[in-house]
Design a protein around this motif. Structure first.
Motif, PDB file in Angstrom:
ATOM      1  N   ASP A   1      54.382  95.167  74.289  1.00 54.98           N
ATOM      2  CA  ASP A   1      53.434  94.669  73.288  1.00 54.98           C
ATOM      3  C   ASP A   1      53.003  95.779  72.335  1.00 54.98           C
ATOM      4  O   ASP A   1      52.824  95.547  71.131  1.00 54.98           O
ATOM      5  CB  ASP A   1      52.206  94.073  73.983  1.00 54.98           C
ATOM      6  N   ARG A   2      52.811  96.984  72.872  1.00 58.54           N
ATOM      7  CA  ARG A   2      52.393  98.109  72.025  1.00 58.54           C
ATOM      8  C   ARG A   2      53.501  98.482  71.045  1.00 58.54           C
ATOM      9  O   ARG A   2      53.231  98.777  69.870  1.00 58.54           O
ATOM     10  CB  ARG A   2      52.033  99.305  72.901  1.00 58.54           C
ATOM     11  N   ILE A   3      54.752  98.464  71.481  1.00 59.09           N
ATOM     12  CA  ILE A   3      55.870  98.758  70.585  1.00 59.09           C
ATOM     13  C   ILE A   3      55.954  97.704  69.480  1.00 59.09           C
ATOM     14  O   ILE A   3      56.154  98.031  68.298  1.00 59.09           O
ATOM     15  CB  ILE A   3      57.185  98.835  71.388  1.00 59.09           C
ATOM     16  N   ALA A   4      55.776  96.449  69.846  1.00 56.61           N
ATOM     17  CA  ALA A   4      55.774  95.373  68.847  1.00 56.61           C
ATOM     18  C   ALA A   4      54.622  95.570  67.861  1.00 56.61           C
ATOM     19  O   ALA A   4      54.788  95.365  66.639  1.00 56.61           O
ATOM     20  CB  ALA A   4      55.653  94.018  69.546  1.00 56.61           C
TER      21      ALA A   4
ATOM     22  N   PRO B   1      58.989  93.035  65.212  1.00 55.87           N
ATOM     23  CA  PRO B   1      59.098  93.424  66.628  1.00 55.87           C
ATOM     24  C   PRO B   1      60.532  93.307  67.157  1.00 55.87           C
ATOM     25  O   PRO B   1      60.905  94.044  68.077  1.00 55.87           O
ATOM     26  CB  PRO B   1      58.166  92.436  67.329  1.00 55.87           C
ATOM     27  N   ASP B   2      61.343  92.423  66.560  1.00 52.72           N
ATOM     28  CA  ASP B   2      62.733  92.265  66.985  1.00 52.72           C
ATOM     29  C   ASP B   2      63.569  93.513  66.726  1.00 52.72           C
ATOM     30  O   ASP B   2      64.627  93.700  67.331  1.00 52.72           O
ATOM     31  CB  ASP B   2      63.381  91.076  66.271  1.00 52.72           C
ATOM     32  N   HIS B   3      63.099  94.378  65.832  1.00 56.84           N
ATOM     33  CA  HIS B   3      63.840  95.597  65.501  1.00 56.84           C
ATOM     34  C   HIS B   3      63.851  96.598  66.655  1.00 56.84           C
ATOM     35  O   HIS B   3      64.604  97.570  66.627  1.00 56.84           O
ATOM     36  CB  HIS B   3      63.233  96.264  64.262  1.00 56.84           C
ATOM     37  N   ALA B   4      63.044  96.369  67.659  1.00 52.45           N
ATOM     38  CA  ALA B   4      62.955  97.303  68.794  1.00 52.45           C
ATOM     39  C   ALA B   4      64.276  97.448  69.536  1.00 52.45           C
ATOM     40  O   ALA B   4      64.530  98.484  70.167  1.00 52.45           O
ATOM     41  CB  ALA B   4      61.865  96.847  69.763  1.00 52.45           C
ATOM     42  N   THR B   5      65.136  96.444  69.464  1.00 53.83           N
ATOM     43  CA  THR B   5      66.398  96.478  70.212  1.00 53.83           C
ATOM     44  C   THR B   5      67.538  97.121  69.430  1.00 53.83           C
ATOM     45  O   THR B   5      68.637  97.258  69.942  1.00 53.83           O
ATOM     46  CB  THR B   5      66.819  95.054  70.610  1.00 53.83           C
ATOM     47  N   ARG B   6      67.294  97.517  68.181  1.00 53.70           N
ATOM     48  CA  ARG B   6      68.349  98.072  67.329  1.00 53.70           C
ATOM     49  C   ARG B   6      68.391  99.595  67.408  1.00 53.70           C
ATOM     50  O   ARG B   6      67.482 100.244  67.918  1.00 53.70           O
ATOM     51  CB  ARG B   6      68.142  97.633  65.880  1.00 53.70           C
ATOM     52  N   TYR B   7      69.472 100.159  66.818  1.00 59.43           N
ATOM     53  CA  TYR B   7      69.667 101.607  66.739  1.00 59.43           C
ATOM     54  C   TYR B   7      69.330 102.086  65.319  1.00 59.43           C
ATOM     55  O   TYR B   7      69.377 101.294  64.356  1.00 59.43           O
ATOM     56  CB  TYR B   7      71.107 101.973  67.081  1.00 59.43           C
ATOM     57  N   PRO B   8      69.016 103.367  65.149  1.00 56.05           N
ATOM     58  CA  PRO B   8      68.627 103.885  63.835  1.00 56.05           C
ATOM     59  C   PRO B   8      69.633 103.607  62.717  1.00 56.05           C
ATOM     60  O   PRO B   8      69.231 103.349  61.571  1.00 56.05           O
ATOM     61  CB  PRO B   8      68.480 105.391  64.086  1.00 56.05           C
ATOM     62  N   HIS B   9      70.953 103.646  63.019  1.00 62.68           N
ATOM     63  CA  HIS B   9      71.938 103.470  61.951  1.00 62.68           C
ATOM     64  C   HIS B   9      71.952 102.051  61.390  1.00 62.68           C
ATOM     65  O   HIS B   9      72.555 101.801  60.344  1.00 62.68           O
ATOM     66  CB  HIS B   9      73.343 103.832  62.463  1.00 62.68           C
ATOM     67  N   GLU B  10      71.269 101.135  62.040  1.00 67.05           N
ATOM     68  CA  GLU B  10      71.224  99.755  61.572  1.00 67.05           C
ATOM     69  C   GLU B  10      70.125  99.517  60.538  1.00 67.05           C
ATOM     70  O   GLU B  10      69.952  98.384  60.073  1.00 67.05           O
ATOM     71  CB  GLU B  10      71.027  98.812  62.761  1.00 67.05           C
ATOM     72  N   PHE B  11      69.418 100.569  60.171  1.00 65.30           N
ATOM     73  CA  PHE B  11      68.303 100.427  59.246  1.00 65.30           C
ATOM     74  C   PHE B  11      68.563 101.191  57.949  1.00 65.30           C
ATOM     75  O   PHE B  11      69.350 102.143  57.910  1.00 65.30           O
ATOM     76  CB  PHE B  11      67.010 100.956  59.880  1.00 65.30           C
ATOM     77  N   SER B  12      67.869 100.799  56.901  1.00 64.12           N
ATOM     78  CA  SER B  12      67.907 101.537  55.640  1.00 64.12           C
ATOM     79  C   SER B  12      67.056 102.798  55.771  1.00 64.12           C
ATOM     80  O   SER B  12      66.304 102.974  56.743  1.00 64.12           O
ATOM     81  CB  SER B  12      67.362 100.671  54.507  1.00 64.12           C
ATOM     82  N   GLY B  13      67.154 103.683  54.769  1.00 59.85           N
ATOM     83  CA  GLY B  13      66.372 104.920  54.799  1.00 59.85           C
ATOM     84  C   GLY B  13      64.875 104.654  54.846  1.00 59.85           C
ATOM     85  O   GLY B  13      64.136 105.304  55.592  1.00 59.85           O
ATOM     86  N   GLY B  14      64.420 103.691  54.056  1.00 63.59           N
ATOM     87  CA  GLY B  14      63.003 103.371  54.051  1.00 63.59           C
ATOM     88  C   GLY B  14      62.533 102.809  55.375  1.00 63.59           C
ATOM     89  O   GLY B  14      61.441 103.130  55.853  1.00 63.59           O
ATOM     90  N   GLN B  15      63.376 101.968  55.991  1.00 65.70           N
ATOM     91  CA  GLN B  15      63.020 101.414  57.301  1.00 65.70           C
ATOM     92  C   GLN B  15      62.991 102.500  58.370  1.00 65.70           C
ATOM     93  O   GLN B  15      62.116 102.505  59.238  1.00 65.70           O
ATOM     94  CB  GLN B  15      64.022 100.324  57.680  1.00 65.70           C
ATOM     95  N   ARG B  16      63.933 103.439  58.300  1.00 68.10           N
ATOM     96  CA  ARG B  16      63.945 104.534  59.281  1.00 68.10           C
ATOM     97  C   ARG B  16      62.690 105.392  59.146  1.00 68.10           C
ATOM     98  O   ARG B  16      62.136 105.861  60.137  1.00 68.10           O
ATOM     99  CB  ARG B  16      65.207 105.384  59.120  1.00 68.10           C
ATOM    100  N   GLN B  17      62.252 105.596  57.890  1.00 69.58           N
ATOM    101  CA  GLN B  17      61.032 106.387  57.733  1.00 69.58           C
ATOM    102  C   GLN B  17      59.823 105.643  58.282  1.00 69.58           C
ATOM    103  O   GLN B  17      58.902 106.261  58.844  1.00 69.58           O
ATOM    104  CB  GLN B  17      60.820 106.749  56.262  1.00 69.58           C
ATOM    105  N   ARG B  18      59.820 104.326  58.167  1.00 63.71           N
ATOM    106  CA  ARG B  18      58.744 103.536  58.766  1.00 63.71           C
ATOM    107  C   ARG B  18      58.746 103.700  60.290  1.00 63.71           C
ATOM    108  O   ARG B  18      57.684 103.766  60.919  1.00 63.71           O
ATOM    109  CB  ARG B  18      58.895 102.065  58.392  1.00 63.71           C
TER     110      ARG B  18
END
Length: 331
Positions: A138-141, A151-168
């Motif tokens: 719950d805290r991660i979400a 919250p669904d992004h918790a199961t993904r890896y860093p390379h699956e995100f854009s630069g802005g999302q990775r900085q978030r």
């Protein structure tokens, strides 16, 4: 909070962080020394944002990391909430890590590519002894939602995100331990311009919502003007000018600050630049110029500039300048 002026409640209180005479030297070949940071002082008041700004090689990142003791300072003090961080033993410093965090410049290299986002944030939660199980999930979400992700992004890896999302995600990791003070080390410089504004807005919103105190490091003065209550201008390891953002931007006193403003983007095409753009390259910190370190590039330098290291002097209204020609009090 407006970046134009400090509210009286912030302006009149004791600083959460007071950096005094911070110095950092690195050894170089043949016994030489890299003068990365020299006698830097500034305050960061609770709930405010202070910008450290300057060209590449100005020492701003080293100063920020020295405050957190990610690199060990050579001298000076960093008084955080009444305690000198530089006087603490490594074991004592560990107890302060939860209260002081950092967001790194490159959001990709700062995230472990082999770990899912839940594990990356989980490591930070481990540092504060957060329990596992549903409470952790719950805290991660909650953290992901806080920085504008699903919250669904918790199961993904860093390379699956854009630069802005990775900085978030990097911001979420820093916030996981509920810090009071965050160093943001050029957090938008690696991002597209359109994404930069989103991340800057996020930082501003989080500061208000969580009551954060920020030290924001950047080379872009327009970014610092947008976000920061106060600004500290650095050149070759030294402070050239510091003060409330509104004053420094409206009436810069140091030739270096004027030159940086002359090279900053101007959104109004009809607005004329009133300052001379910066010329030449920054000297080597192994062999800095005598006297004022900016004199070799300064259009206003005189002979005395080679002999005198100008002190950072108060010229009124919280505005400080290190220049023998421009440190007269403001009328």
């Amino acid at each position: 909070m407006s970046a134009e002026v400090l509210t009286p409640a912030i302006r009149d209180q004791e600083p959460l962080l007071s950096v005094q005479g911070l110095t950092k030297h690195f050894p170089a070949r043949n016994g030489r020394i890299v003068h990365a940071v020299e006698d830097v002082s500034f305050d960061v008041r609770r709930g405010s944002t202070v910008g450290l700004v300057g060209e590449s090689g100005s020492g701003k990142t080293t100063a920020g990391r020295s405050v957190l003791r990610l690199v060990e300072p050579t001298g000076g003090k960093a008084i955080f909430d009444g305690v000198d961080l530089f006087a603490l033993s490594p074991r004592e410093m560990r107890s302060y890590r939860q209260r002081l965090q950092i967001v790194f410049q490159d959001p990709f290299s700062s995230l472990n590519p082999r770990m899912r986002i839940a594990a990356i944030l989980g490591e930070a939660l481990d540092a504060r002894g957060f329990p596992r199980g549903k409470a952790r999930k719950d805290r991660i979400a909650e953290l992901l939602t806080l920085v504008g992700l699903s919250p669904d992004h918790a199961t993904r890896y860093p390379h699956e995100f854009s630069g802005g999302q990775r900085q978030r995600i990097g911001i979420a990791r820093a916030l996981a331990v509920e810090p009071e003070f965050v160093v943001a080390d050029e957090p938008v410089s690696a991002l597209d311009v359109s994404v930069q504004a989103q991340v800057l807005n996020l930082l501003g919103e989080l500061q208000k919502k969580l009551g954060l105190t920020l030290l924001f490091i950047a080379h872009d003065l327009s970014v610092v003007e947008y976000l920061c209550d106060e600004v500290v201008v650095m050149y070759l390891g030294r402070v050239m000018e510091r003060g409330p953002s509104k004053q420094v931007y409206a009436a810069p006193r140091h030739p270096y600050t004027k030159a940086l403003l002359a090279t900053a983007p101007v959104p109004d095409p009809t607005r004329r630049r009133t300052h001379v753009p910066l010329q030449g390259d920054i000297p080597s910190p192994i062999n800095p110029p005598s006297g004022c370190v900016f004199r070799t590039r300064c259009p206003e330098a005189v002979a005395a500039c080679a002999e005198i290291i100008p002190p950072v002097e108060h010229v009124g209204g919280g505005h400080h300048v290190a220049c023998i020609r421009h440190n007269e009090p403001i009328a």
